[in-house]
Structures are given as C-alpha cells and as structure tokens.
Design a protein around this motif. Sequence first.
Motif, PDB file in Angstrom:
ATOM      1  N   ASP A 258       0.870  -1.166   0.000  1.00 43.26           N
ATOM      2  CA  ASP A 258       0.000   0.000   0.000  1.00 43.26           C
ATOM      3  C   ASP A 258       0.908   1.218   0.000  1.00 43.26           C
ATOM      4  O   ASP A 258       1.551   1.532   1.008  1.00 43.26           O
ATOM      5  CB  ASP A 258      -0.913  -0.011   1.227  1.00 43.26           C
ATOM      6  CG  ASP A 258      -2.008   1.043   1.160  1.00 43.26           C
ATOM      7  OD1 ASP A 258      -1.738   2.146   0.625  1.00 43.26           O
ATOM      8  OD2 ASP A 258      -3.117   0.788   1.649  1.00 43.26           O
TER       9      ASP A 258
ATOM     10  N   ARG B 117       0.569   4.248   0.245  1.00 46.19           N
ATOM     11  CA  ARG B 117       0.317   5.328   1.202  1.00 46.19           C
ATOM     12  C   ARG B 117       1.165   5.191   2.459  1.00 46.19           C
ATOM     13  O   ARG B 117       1.308   6.141   3.226  1.00 46.19           O
ATOM     14  CB  ARG B 117      -1.158   5.369   1.577  1.00 46.19           C
ATOM     15  CG  ARG B 117      -2.053   5.709   0.393  1.00 46.19           C
ATOM     16  CD  ARG B 117      -3.484   5.553   0.723  1.00 46.19           C
ATOM     17  NE  ARG B 117      -3.769   4.137   0.991  1.00 46.19           N
ATOM     18  CZ  ARG B 117      -4.968   3.669   1.270  1.00 46.19           C
ATOM     19  NH1 ARG B 117      -5.985   4.475   1.354  1.00 46.19           N
ATOM     20  NH2 ARG B 117      -5.151   2.382   1.474  1.00 46.19           N
TER      21      ARG B 117
ATOM     22  N   LYS C 267      -2.938  -7.652   5.983  1.00 45.20           N
ATOM     23  CA  LYS C 267      -4.351  -7.286   5.892  1.00 45.20           C
ATOM     24  C   LYS C 267      -5.177  -8.390   6.544  1.00 45.20           C
ATOM     25  O   LYS C 267      -5.097  -9.548   6.149  1.00 45.20           O
ATOM     26  CB  LYS C 267      -4.749  -7.116   4.428  1.00 45.20           C
ATOM     27  CG  LYS C 267      -6.205  -6.765   4.224  1.00 45.20           C
ATOM     28  CD  LYS C 267      -6.485  -6.639   2.725  1.00 45.20           C
ATOM     29  CE  LYS C 267      -7.954  -6.518   2.447  1.00 45.20           C
ATOM     30  NZ  LYS C 267      -8.219  -6.505   0.996  1.00 45.20           N
TER      31      LYS C 267
ATOM     32  N   TYR D  27      -5.694  -3.315   9.028  1.00 40.74           N
ATOM     33  CA  TYR D  27      -4.272  -3.383   8.676  1.00 40.74           C
ATOM     34  C   TYR D  27      -3.468  -3.602   9.949  1.00 40.74           C
ATOM     35  O   TYR D  27      -3.692  -2.923  10.959  1.00 40.74           O
ATOM     36  CB  TYR D  27      -3.801  -2.097   8.016  1.00 40.74           C
ATOM     37  CG  TYR D  27      -4.029  -1.998   6.526  1.00 40.74           C
ATOM     38  CD1 TYR D  27      -4.902  -2.838   5.842  1.00 40.74           C
ATOM     39  CD2 TYR D  27      -3.355  -1.034   5.789  1.00 40.74           C
ATOM     40  CE1 TYR D  27      -5.092  -2.724   4.477  1.00 40.74           C
ATOM     41  CE2 TYR D  27      -3.544  -0.909   4.419  1.00 40.74           C
ATOM     42  CZ  TYR D  27      -4.421  -1.756   3.772  1.00 40.74           C
ATOM     43  OH  TYR D  27      -4.610  -1.633   2.414  1.00 40.74           O
TER      44      TYR D  27
END
Length: 180
Positions: free
Chosen positions: A15, A17, A29, A43
């Motif tokens: 991810d 981000r 996840k 998460y």
Amino acid sequence: ELPSHLPKVENNIKDSRYSDLDNLKQINKLTVEMEHKMKSIIYFYEPINANNKLIIYHEGHGGDWVRETKTIKHFLSKGYAVMGIAMPLLGFNENPVLDLPDFGKVKFEFHNQLHLLETQEFHPLKFYFEPITVAINYAIKEFEIEKTYLIGLSGGGWTTIVYPAIDTRISHGYSVAGAN
C-alpha cells in the motif's frame, strides 16, 4: 463470551500510502467476516524492532485511518505493532446489499440502518466489537503481544470507551473526541 477465532490474513500487502514508515517490516491485511455479509478490514503494521506492545487505532466517522499516518509512524518508530480499524460500513469495509423480509433489498451504508438486523438472537453492536476481539486474538497468537492499547477518534473514541469493559486484554484506552 468473546470469540476465539482468527481473521483471514493476507501477509505483506503493498500500500503505497505507507511506503515511508520507519521500522515497518510489513503490513498484513486482516479480514473479519461476520453475519449479514459484514466484513471488517484491518491493517496490521508489523515493526522490524518490536517491543511486544500493540496500539489499535480505531478510526471514527472519517472513514479509514489513512489520515492518521503520522500517528502510525510515531508508534511504529517506538517499536509498537499498530492496527488500523474502521467503524462498520466505513473505510475499507464493504457496504453489503441484503434482502430483508420487511423491506426488500437494502444497501447498508449508514450506522442507523444496522438496527434493521437486530433480533432476539443478534445485536448489531457485534459489528463494532468482534473485529477488535478477533484482531487481538491474531496479534497475541502470532506476535507474542504483552500489552494492548486502544486509541479511538470520534465514533472510534466511543468504541474505545465501551470495548475495554468487555475485554480485559486492553491495558489502556484513549478516546479522542469520543463520547462524553
């Protein structure tokens, strides 16, 4: 009695981000599947150098916990494992369409719709609490977590006030802008 099962786990997801988090080994996840097609996506940020303590960040009505990247980064840098959890129907969580006997097909998008699922045998508060329980089960089993802290913002702050009363594995809870 608290549920004892574990979530479905996808290890080492990507991810972008969260690409700049210090002391991050990987993101896992977790998916908690519940009644009425409800799922909670969580998460788990695993630190490289761990202190065997867990911070659970519970986002409120803002959706997911992406806006709290600075908070996640802070605790990871101190060796905490961190979990991001969203309220039911928000964030990464799905909005199921259910065929209800009295109403027909209903897309669940708002918390005030959850009362439609209440029966003698089922209470929708389960959607707020079960994901936390199952996520803690996972963390303790897989990562030898010794202490767990719950931090919640807004609606997540409400959950942070109520949840530790039913699960003594929470060492401390910190509600920010939650219930009075």
